[in-house]
Write an enzyme that holds these catalytic residues in place. Structure first.
Site, short mmCIF file in Angstrom:
data_model
loop_
_atom_site.label_atom_id
_atom_site.label_comp_id
_atom_site.label_asym_id
_atom_site.label_seq_id
_atom_site.Cartn_x
_atom_site.Cartn_y
_atom_site.Cartn_z
N CYS A 1 -5.03 -5.94 23.70
CA CYS A 1 -4.08 -5.18 22.98
C CYS A 1 -4.62 -4.93 21.49
O CYS A 1 -4.81 -3.72 21.30
CB CYS A 1 -2.88 -6.09 23.07
SG CYS A 1 -2.53 -6.59 24.60
N LYS B 1 5.12 0.65 19.68
CA LYS B 1 4.22 -0.27 20.29
C LYS B 1 3.14 -0.34 19.66
O LYS B 1 2.34 -1.27 19.15
CB LYS B 1 4.03 0.01 21.65
CG LYS B 1 3.16 -0.92 22.43
CD LYS B 1 3.32 -2.46 22.22
CE LYS B 1 2.36 -3.40 22.52
NZ LYS B 1 2.39 -3.82 23.85
#
Ligand code: SAJ
Length: 421
Positions: free
Chosen positions: A272, A218
């Site tokens: 993010c 991720k």
């Protein structure tokens, strides 16, 4: 053992759509959030965030009795933790931001009392490498009467996995179903049970790995995008100095069959891409050189845009010697962190607009078609038409679809998205 009741801890941009998705497949879902307002809103069948199609999903799930929200965890067969993982505040600019696992720790301690033999706990929050093992430790400390995979492997009574979310804000409902999932179990059994759970609604492939690799996967996805955007942003500053149109340049270079450069902008925003690369850099600072530099390049871009505005003010005054800075109206087009959304969190466009409002003596207008009010005393929210008649210096920050149709005739344009030049 199948999953009759599923609990989702953290009902934000990821947790709420995930909870609603399980509920839409007729699973009993208990959503948990510390935010009383969010809990009450959801229990009325409404939503407290903006995400296309989510309102219908939540409303149906609550009405049909498959989804309820609570502030204190209740027993369930699976727990998905989708809480924020921000970084800790830094003292000075040269410091490397470190992840704050406080929300994961609090969520672990909150679910521990209701955990039972046979449960599955999944960490969905984007996390630094080692966070899933750390969560397993917190659970073990709180429940020494149960066994966990770090000590009992395949025979553990509670299974644990990291399955990072990878959905794009604005497309969450479709991407939750269609995207492939990385499933990082702390044992093979943990992974297999997680696949079984996600297959309730995931149409994409569920690919099994271990927890550490899933964590790194991720972080790698978002760091890869950050590095690519930094390349585009660096090009934009180089081209400005060399008097070359960077957007023309990139479109030409992208005609090469193996080149695919992203687009420059006012900086990288959101919660993010501007955060996750730091989780790699803080863990391995000596090795993560490109990732670190990319962060610095992208963080510098808003500063560079503000400098361009200052130069434009000076040039305007030079051309209009009878005027002072107080007479100059500056309009900033777009405040959101990316096009066609209303999310202003961690937005470089908003930061740039606020910085201009701090130093500029004249009026600062903001045009943001996706919001209806803004509480900042020195910034006035106006429509596109109002701005076009009143503005001396136009600052294009976000390429919302409404802005692409505008024809700006003035000489003083700073176009960070290349849609008017
Ligand atoms: N941006 C540019 N130039 C580009 C593309 C984006 O400047 O060419 C800027 C945007 O304007 C924005 C920022 O980058 O400020 C981030 O936007 P984004 O669309 O790249 O990504 P996010 O933050 O909305 O979502 C990302 C996604 N990750 C990847 O595409 C690798 C999403 O799939 C993740 O699930 C999400 O982060 C997350 O939750 O981690």
């Amino acid at each position: 053992m199948s999953f009759e009741t599923i609990s989702v801890v953290g009902l934000g941009y990821i947790g709420l759509p995930t909870a609603a998705m399980f509920a839409s497949r007729k699973k009993k879902v208990i959503g948990v959030d510390v935010n009383q307002y969010a809990v009450e809103t959801i229990n009325r069948g409404e939503i407290h965030i903006v995400e296309p199609d989510l309102d219908m999903l939540v409303s149906a799930a609550v009405q049909q009795g498959y989804l309820k929200a609570v502030t204190t965890p209740e027993p369930a067969d699976a727990f998905l933790i989708a809480v924020p993982t921000p970084f800790l505040p830094i003292e000075n600019e040269s410091e490397i931001p470190k992840p704050d696992l406080g929300y994961i720790e609090a969520a672990s301690k909150a679910i521990a009392p209701v955990l039972k033999k046979g449960d599955l706990v999944i960490l969905e929050s984007t996390s630094p490498v080692g966070a899933t093992e750390q969560m397993a430790e917190w659970l073990n400390e709180a429940r020494p009467d149960l066994t966990f995979p770090q000590t009992h492997g395949e025979n553990a009574e509670v299974n644990i996995a990291h399955c990072p979310e990878r959905v794009l804000p604005g497309h969450v409902v479709t991407e939750l179903v269609q995207n492939d999932r990385v499933i990082g179990g702390m044992s093979k059994r943990c992974s297999e049970r997680s696949v079984e759970l996600y297959k309730t609604f995931v149409m994409g492939e569920c690919v099994i790995t271990n927890a550490r690799t899933a964590e790194m996967a991720k972080l790698t996805e978002n760091s890869s995008r950050d590095v690519q955007i930094a390349f585009a942003n660096e090009l934009s500053m180089i081209c400005d100095e060399l008097d070359i149109n960077v957007w023309e340049l990139i479109s030409l270079a992208n005609r090469h069959p193996r080149v695919d450069i992203l687009q420059p902008g006012p900086g990288v925003g959101g919660h993010c891409i501007a955060v996750d690369p730091w989780f790699i850099v803080s863990k391995t600072p000596q090795k993560a050189k490109i990732i670190h530099t990319a962060r610095k390049v992208n963080d510098h871009k808003p500063v560079w845009v503000v400098e361009k505005v200052k130069v434009a003010i000076a040039e305007f005054l030079n051309k209009n010697p009878m005027k002072t800075a107080k007479d100059i109206t500056i309009a900033c087009y777009g405040l959101a962190f990316k096009p066609d959304i209303d999310d202003l969190r961690e937005s470089p466009a908003l930061d740039i607009t606020k910085t201009i409002a701090e130093f500029h003596a004249g009026k600062v207008l903001a045009i943001e078609p996706n919001i209806s009010s803004l509480s900042h005393e020195n910034i006035t929210l106006v429509t596109i038409d109002e701005s076009l008649t009143k503005t001396d210096i136009h600052v294009m920050l976000v390429d919302h679809k409404q802005f692409k149709k505008i024809k700006v005739k003035d000489d003083f344009i700073i176009d960070a998205k290349g849609i008017w030049k």
